[in-house]
Design a protein around this motif. Structure first.
Motif, short mmCIF file in Angstrom:
data_model
loop_
_atom_site.label_atom_id
_atom_site.label_comp_id
_atom_site.label_asym_id
_atom_site.label_seq_id
_atom_site.Cartn_x
_atom_site.Cartn_y
_atom_site.Cartn_z
N HIS A 213 47.47 42.53 43.95
CA HIS A 213 46.89 44.08 44.01
C HIS A 213 45.52 43.88 44.19
O HIS A 213 44.53 43.87 43.05
N VAL A 214 45.07 44.51 45.33
CA VAL A 214 43.67 44.54 45.32
C VAL A 214 43.06 45.90 45.56
O VAL A 214 43.35 46.80 46.56
N PRO A 215 42.23 46.63 44.44
CA PRO A 215 41.96 47.85 44.65
C PRO A 215 41.13 48.01 45.55
O PRO A 215 40.20 47.43 46.10
N LYS A 216 40.94 49.34 46.22
CA LYS A 216 40.25 49.84 47.10
C LYS A 216 38.62 49.85 46.54
O LYS A 216 38.44 50.08 45.48
N GLY A 217 37.94 49.61 47.50
CA GLY A 217 36.53 49.42 47.18
C GLY A 217 36.17 48.17 46.48
O GLY A 217 34.97 48.27 45.94
N SER A 218 36.98 47.21 46.28
CA SER A 218 36.27 46.08 45.22
C SER A 218 36.22 44.95 46.19
O SER A 218 36.35 44.90 47.70
N PHE A 219 35.55 43.82 45.54
CA PHE A 219 35.08 42.78 46.28
C PHE A 219 35.51 41.50 45.66
O PHE A 219 35.55 41.34 44.56
N VAL A 220 36.56 40.96 46.47
CA VAL A 220 37.39 40.03 45.92
C VAL A 220 37.08 38.81 46.66
O VAL A 220 37.03 38.60 47.80
N SER A 221 36.83 37.62 46.03
CA SER A 221 36.96 36.26 46.53
C SER A 221 38.13 35.38 46.16
O SER A 221 38.40 35.41 45.04
N ILE A 222 38.50 34.68 46.98
CA ILE A 222 39.60 33.50 47.10
C ILE A 222 39.09 32.31 46.83
O ILE A 222 38.19 31.93 47.97
N LEU A 223 39.35 31.58 45.77
CA LEU A 223 38.77 30.29 45.67
C LEU A 223 40.03 29.32 45.59
O LEU A 223 40.82 29.65 44.97
N GLY A 224 39.61 27.99 45.82
CA GLY A 224 40.63 27.06 45.54
C GLY A 224 40.40 25.89 46.41
O GLY A 224 39.52 25.99 47.31
N PRO A 225 40.96 24.84 46.14
CA PRO A 225 40.65 23.42 46.85
C PRO A 225 41.03 23.61 48.25
O PRO A 225 41.76 24.38 48.56
N ASN A 226 40.61 22.75 49.02
CA ASN A 226 41.05 22.44 50.48
C ASN A 226 42.44 22.44 50.47
O ASN A 226 43.08 21.83 49.69
N GLY A 227 43.12 23.26 51.42
CA GLY A 227 44.59 22.95 51.42
C GLY A 227 45.21 23.83 50.57
O GLY A 227 46.87 23.83 50.27
N SER A 228 44.58 24.72 49.53
CA SER A 228 45.32 25.54 48.72
C SER A 228 46.04 26.68 49.25
O SER A 228 46.98 27.23 48.39
N CYS B 57 27.47 41.92 52.55
CA CYS B 57 28.80 42.46 52.21
C CYS B 57 28.83 43.20 51.17
O CYS B 57 29.38 44.44 50.97
N LYS B 58 27.94 43.06 50.19
CA LYS B 58 27.84 43.69 48.74
C LYS B 58 27.45 45.13 49.25
O LYS B 58 27.90 46.14 48.57
N MET B 59 26.49 45.27 49.78
CA MET B 59 25.62 46.51 50.49
C MET B 59 26.87 47.23 50.89
O MET B 59 26.90 48.43 50.65
N LEU B 60 27.52 46.85 51.98
CA LEU B 60 28.64 47.60 52.74
C LEU B 60 29.70 48.04 51.75
O LEU B 60 30.32 49.31 51.78
N ASN B 61 30.14 47.13 50.65
CA ASN B 61 30.94 47.43 49.85
C ASN B 61 30.62 48.56 48.83
O ASN B 61 31.38 49.59 48.55
N ALA B 62 29.17 48.49 48.50
CA ALA B 62 28.64 49.55 47.54
C ALA B 62 28.58 50.87 48.39
O ALA B 62 28.84 52.02 47.94
N GLU B 63 27.88 50.83 49.50
CA GLU B 63 27.65 52.12 50.31
C GLU B 63 28.66 52.75 50.88
O GLU B 63 28.98 53.88 51.19
#
Ligand SMILES: Nc1ncnc2c1ncn2[C@@H]1O[C@H](COP(=O)(O)OP(=O)(O)O)[C@@H](O)[C@H]1O
Ligand SMILES: [Mg+2]
Length: 258
Positions: free
Chosen positions: A26-41, A183-189
């Motif tokens: 569930h990704v809330p509107k207006g959030s900044f979300v990163s997907i992390l994980g090893p190669n091939g994950s 990206c953060k600026m676009l996210n905030a503004e």
């Protein structure tokens, strides 16, 4: 919280083996979300399922309250822009034309772009510091510049959601920061929802509201950076030992490999 993206019980496979196994998100509107994980994950595969480039064999993807497969392609492009990994430089268009391509979901068949389209593209080039490149060709600029041009193109789509696949992987630290700050600026503004895959765990921790940590096609942990980026989770997923250091000037901790 209103969801920009809602994923339920998603499973995906290219051949026999499941590459994404039972993803719930569930990704809330207006959030900044990163997907992390090893190669091939499965990070790229997940993003491609979100933008409907790939179709899950089970489960559903809902974008702004509508199943992703219900969108007409131009409708979806007005809702969501995607910057794929490695800009396509097969054709040598000039930078301004590449950015203007972002207006395709708004331009009717057999119509050319209007002055308003050009103004929106120009604004996107200003925001991404690429306006001075507009007469250059996409092959004739550096990797960092090209990445910013691809973001400018995504912004001219005026989307609600921006998906980025490893947007800073081939950039030096100056441009890495510049792109994440943009990206953060676009996210905030503009309240733009940002979902990006990243490899740099410290930059992800610093810039994200939420982190999705993946391994072997599954979400290992999801939450705020300090909840997800623990010694235990990093050891489990990346098989390295780290120290977690709190610094006064940053809200989120730094991660130091040992
Ligand atoms: N087009 C494809 N055909 C078959 N297997 C693929 C394809 N793309 C990726 N895979 C496999 O799916 C898994 C997840 O890949 P990917 O989503 O690219 O991971 P990540 O982006 O996290 O590095 C890997 O095992 C990869 O080899
Ligand atoms: Mg990838």
């Amino acid at each position: 919280m209103v969801a920009a993206i809602q994923i339920e019980n998603l499973k995906f496979k290219y051949a026999e083996e499941d590459v994404l196994k039972y993803i719930n998100l569930h990704v809330p509107k207006g959030s900044f979300v990163s997907i992390l994980g090893p190669n091939g994950s499965g990070k790229t595969t997940l993003l491609k399922n979100v933008c409907h480039l790939l179709k899950p064999y089970e489960g559903k993807v809902v974008i702004s309250d509508q199943l992703v497969e219900r969108f007409k392609s131009k409708e979806l492009a007005r809702e969501m822009a995607v910057v794929h990994q490695g800009a396509n430089t097969e054709f040598d268009f000039n930078v301004e034309d590449v950015v203007l391509m972002g207006r395709f979901p708004y331009i009717k068949k057999f119509q050319s772009e209007t002055l308003e389209d050009i103004a929106i593209a120009t604004e996107a080039m200003k925001k991404t510091s690429t306006l001075h490149l507009k007469h250059k060709t996409i092959k004739g600029i550096s990797g960092g510049e090209r990445q910013r041009v691809m973001i400018a193109r995504a912004l001219t789509q005026e989307p609600q959601i921006l998906l980025l696949d490893e947007p800073i992987s081939h950039l030096d630290i100056k441009y890495q920061l510049e792109i994440l700050k943009l990206c953060k600026m676009l996210n905030a503004e503009n309240n733009l929802t940002i979902i990006t895959t990243l490899h740099d765990i410290n930059l992800a921790t610093r810039f994200s509201d939420y982190i999705i940590l993946m391994n072997h096609g599954e979400i290992v942990e999801i939450g705020k950076p300090f909840e997800v980026m623990t010694k235990e989770n990093i050891r489990r997923v990346y098989e390295v030992d780290v120290e977690i250091v709190k610094m006064d000037q940053f809200e989120n901790p730094m991660i130091v490999p040992i």
